[in-house]
Design a protein around this motif. Structure first.
Motif, PDB file in Angstrom:
ATOM      1  N   GLU A 124      36.632  44.887  32.153  1.00 16.96           N
ATOM      2  CA  GLU A 124      35.835  45.439  31.132  1.00 16.96           C
ATOM      3  C   GLU A 124      35.846  44.590  30.020  1.00 16.96           C
ATOM      4  O   GLU A 124      34.893  44.153  29.259  1.00 16.96           O
ATOM      5  N   ARG A 125      36.852  43.821  29.583  1.00 20.90           N
ATOM      6  CA  ARG A 125      37.160  42.913  28.575  1.00 20.90           C
ATOM      7  C   ARG A 125      36.482  41.648  28.721  1.00 20.90           C
ATOM      8  O   ARG A 125      35.811  41.245  27.795  1.00 20.90           O
ATOM      9  N   LEU A 126      36.576  41.074  29.905  1.00 23.69           N
ATOM     10  CA  LEU A 126      35.942  40.020  30.346  1.00 23.69           C
ATOM     11  C   LEU A 126      34.399  40.242  30.369  1.00 23.69           C
ATOM     12  O   LEU A 126      33.880  38.950  29.860  1.00 23.69           O
ATOM     13  N   ASP A 127      33.755  41.071  30.835  1.00 22.54           N
ATOM     14  CA  ASP A 127      32.514  41.346  30.910  1.00 22.54           C
ATOM     15  C   ASP A 127      31.937  40.398  31.652  1.00 22.54           C
ATOM     16  O   ASP A 127      32.338  40.189  32.922  1.00 22.54           O
ATOM     17  N   GLN A 150      48.749  38.474  41.758  1.00 29.48           N
ATOM     18  CA  GLN A 150      48.769  38.949  43.326  1.00 29.48           C
ATOM     19  C   GLN A 150      49.926  39.981  43.164  1.00 29.48           C
ATOM     20  O   GLN A 150      49.634  41.350  43.658  1.00 29.48           O
ATOM     21  N   ALA A 151      50.903  40.057  42.559  1.00 30.64           N
ATOM     22  CA  ALA A 151      51.892  41.161  42.447  1.00 30.64           C
ATOM     23  C   ALA A 151      51.461  42.370  41.828  1.00 30.64           C
ATOM     24  O   ALA A 151      51.827  43.498  42.299  1.00 30.64           O
ATOM     25  N   ALA A 152      50.502  42.080  40.997  1.00 28.46           N
ATOM     26  CA  ALA A 152      49.729  43.363  39.992  1.00 28.46           C
ATOM     27  C   ALA A 152      48.651  43.998  40.788  1.00 28.46           C
ATOM     28  O   ALA A 152      48.151  44.959  40.410  1.00 28.46           O
ATOM     29  N   GLY A 153      48.217  43.225  41.673  1.00 30.25           N
ATOM     30  CA  GLY A 153      47.062  43.773  42.544  1.00 30.25           C
ATOM     31  C   GLY A 153      45.878  43.372  41.812  1.00 30.25           C
ATOM     32  O   GLY A 153      44.458  44.107  42.162  1.00 30.25           O
ATOM     33  N   PHE A 154      45.621  42.424  40.929  1.00 23.24           N
ATOM     34  CA  PHE A 154      44.449  41.940  40.007  1.00 23.24           C
ATOM     35  C   PHE A 154      43.829  40.825  40.827  1.00 23.24           C
ATOM     36  O   PHE A 154      42.619  40.495  40.520  1.00 23.24           O
ATOM     37  N   TRP A 155      44.428  40.169  41.613  1.00 25.62           N
ATOM     38  CA  TRP A 155      43.946  38.966  42.143  1.00 25.62           C
ATOM     39  C   TRP A 155      42.442  38.704  42.633  1.00 25.62           C
ATOM     40  O   TRP A 155      41.642  38.020  42.020  1.00 25.62           O
ATOM     41  N   GLU A 156      42.385  39.529  43.555  1.00 21.16           N
ATOM     42  CA  GLU A 156      41.033  39.542  44.339  1.00 21.16           C
ATOM     43  C   GLU A 156      39.795  40.051  43.231  1.00 21.16           C
ATOM     44  O   GLU A 156      38.752  39.409  43.269  1.00 21.16           O
ATOM     45  N   ALA A 157      40.164  40.835  42.335  1.00 18.48           N
ATOM     46  CA  ALA A 157      39.315  41.308  41.441  1.00 18.48           C
ATOM     47  C   ALA A 157      38.810  40.214  40.365  1.00 18.48           C
ATOM     48  O   ALA A 157      37.539  40.022  39.810  1.00 18.48           O
ATOM     49  N   LEU A 158      39.923  39.470  39.779  1.00 16.86           N
ATOM     50  CA  LEU A 158      39.935  38.425  38.813  1.00 16.86           C
ATOM     51  C   LEU A 158      39.443  37.111  39.191  1.00 16.86           C
ATOM     52  O   LEU A 158      38.871  36.417  38.335  1.00 16.86           O
ATOM     53  N   VAL A 180      36.566  31.821  25.461  1.00 14.95           N
ATOM     54  CA  VAL A 180      36.615  33.094  26.686  1.00 14.95           C
ATOM     55  C   VAL A 180      37.253  34.072  26.071  1.00 14.95           C
ATOM     56  O   VAL A 180      37.905  33.900  25.071  1.00 14.95           O
ATOM     57  N   PRO A 181      37.142  35.522  26.620  1.00 14.16           N
ATOM     58  CA  PRO A 181      37.767  36.620  26.050  1.00 14.16           C
ATOM     59  C   PRO A 181      39.122  36.588  26.157  1.00 14.16           C
ATOM     60  O   PRO A 181      39.985  37.413  25.423  1.00 14.16           O
ATOM     61  N   LEU A 182      39.565  36.216  27.275  1.00 15.85           N
ATOM     62  CA  LEU A 182      40.964  36.440  27.518  1.00 15.85           C
ATOM     63  C   LEU A 182      41.671  34.920  28.191  1.00 15.85           C
ATOM     64  O   LEU A 182      40.988  34.242  28.797  1.00 15.85           O
TER      65      LEU A 182
END
Length: 253
Positions: A124-127, A150-158, A180-182
Motif C-alpha cells: 500500500e505504501r509503495l503503490d 523471505q523469512a517474513a513471507g514478503f519476498w514474492e509480493a515485493l 522511491v517511497p521505501l
C-alpha cells in the motif's frame, strides 16, 4: 591525512603501485560503501596517511582479486571475505571481525508512520513505487534484505517492485531524494542522512548477522597497513564507529 578515491582511479594506479606496499606510501583501504563517513571519523587523529575507496562489497572483493592495489579491505559481508580468503587474497592471520550493524526500513523525511509491518501495508505504501535495496545477489545489504523478506513471507509480493542498486548508499539516496517511497538500508546509513526517516527496525533474527570483517591484502604488508589494523580495533576508533550508528561485534544479536 585521509583521502577518498573512486575505485577506478585506484585501479588505474595499479602499475605504478605494483609489488609489496612501501612502508612510506599512503595506505589504501577498500571499504564497504556503508562505512563512508564513519571510517574517516575512526581514522581521524590517528596520524596515518590513508586513502579510502568505497563501493559495494562484491565490487571491492572482485577488484582486490583482480590485483587492485588495496592494502586493507573492510567489507560488509562475511561471505565475500571468505571468498577472498579461499582464493589466497588476504593474510588470514590478520582477519578480524571489526563491526556490526542493523537493518532498517526507511522512508523519505516526513513519511507517515507505517503501522503494522506486513506485505499489505508495504504494498500500500509503495503503490506504484519501488522499494530500494542493494542488489540482492551481490550487495550485502541487499542479500540481508532478501533474507528478511523471505523469512517474513514478503519476498514474492515485493520482488516485482524492487529497485536494486550497486551499493547500499545508492539505495539510501533514492529514498532521501524522494524517488522511491521505501528502502532497506543499515541503521548507520539512516543515521547519516537527515533526508530519511526510520519506519521500522528489522528483526535481526530474520537474516544472517551483519558483520564487517577486516584484513590485510596478501602481498601488501607494511608498517602503515599494520598501523591501520591496530588503530581500527582501538577503543577510540570503536567509539567513533558506534557514534555513527554501528554496533560493537560483542553486541551483535
Amino acid at each position: 591525512m585521509i583521502r577518498i578515491f573512486g575505485v577506478f582511479t585506484i585501479i588505474c594506479a595499479t602499475l605504478a603501485s605494483a609489488g609489496a606496499a612501501r612502508s612510506d606510501a599512503p595506505v589504501t583501504i577498500f571499504a564497504a560503501a556503508s562505512l563512508r563517513g564513519a571510517l574517516e571519523a575512526a581514522l581521524d587523529g590517528s596520524g596515518i596517511d590513508a586513502r579510502v575507496s568505497y563501493g559495494g562489497s562484491g565490487t571491492m572483493a572482485r577488484q582486490v582479486a583482480q590485483g587492485a592495489p588495496a592494502d586493507v579491505v573492510i567489507l560488509a559481508n562475511v561471505a565475500w571475505v571468505d571468498w577472498l580468503e579461499e582464493n589466497g587474497h588476504i593474510a588470514v592471520s590478520t582477519r578480524t571481525d571489526l563491526l556490526g550493524n542493523r537493518l532498517v526500513l526507511v522512508g523519505p523525511r516526513g513519511a507517515a508512520d507505517l503501522g503494522e509491518l506486513n506485505a499489505d501495508t508495504l504494498l500500500e505504501r509503495l503503490d506504484a513505487g519501488r522499494l530500494a535495496v542493494g542488489h540482492t545477489e551481490a550487495v550485502p545489504a541487499g542479500i540481508y534484505a532478501q533474507e528478511w523478506m523471505q523469512a517474513a513471507g514478503f519476498w514474492e509480493a515485493l520482488r516485482p517492485q524492487l529497485a536494486e542498486t550497486e551499493n547500499v548508499r545508492a539505495a539510501l539516496a533514492l529514498v532521501s531524494r524522494g524517488e522511491v517511497p521505501l528502502g532497506v538500508v543499515y541503521a548507520s546509513d539512516a543515521q547519516a542522512d537527515p533526508g530519511v526517516r526510520i519506519l521500522a527496525r528489522i528483526d535481526p533474527d530474520t537474516h544472517a548477522p551483519i558483520v564487517y570483517p577486516m584484513a590485510l591484502v596478501t602481498g601488501r604488508d607494511s608498517d602503515g597497513a599494520r598501523a591501520v589494523l591496530e588503530h581500527l580495533v582501538s577503543e577510540r576508533a570503536e567509539d567513533a564507529f558506534v557514534a555513527h550508528g554501528f554496533t560493537r561485534v560483542g553486541d551483535l544479536p
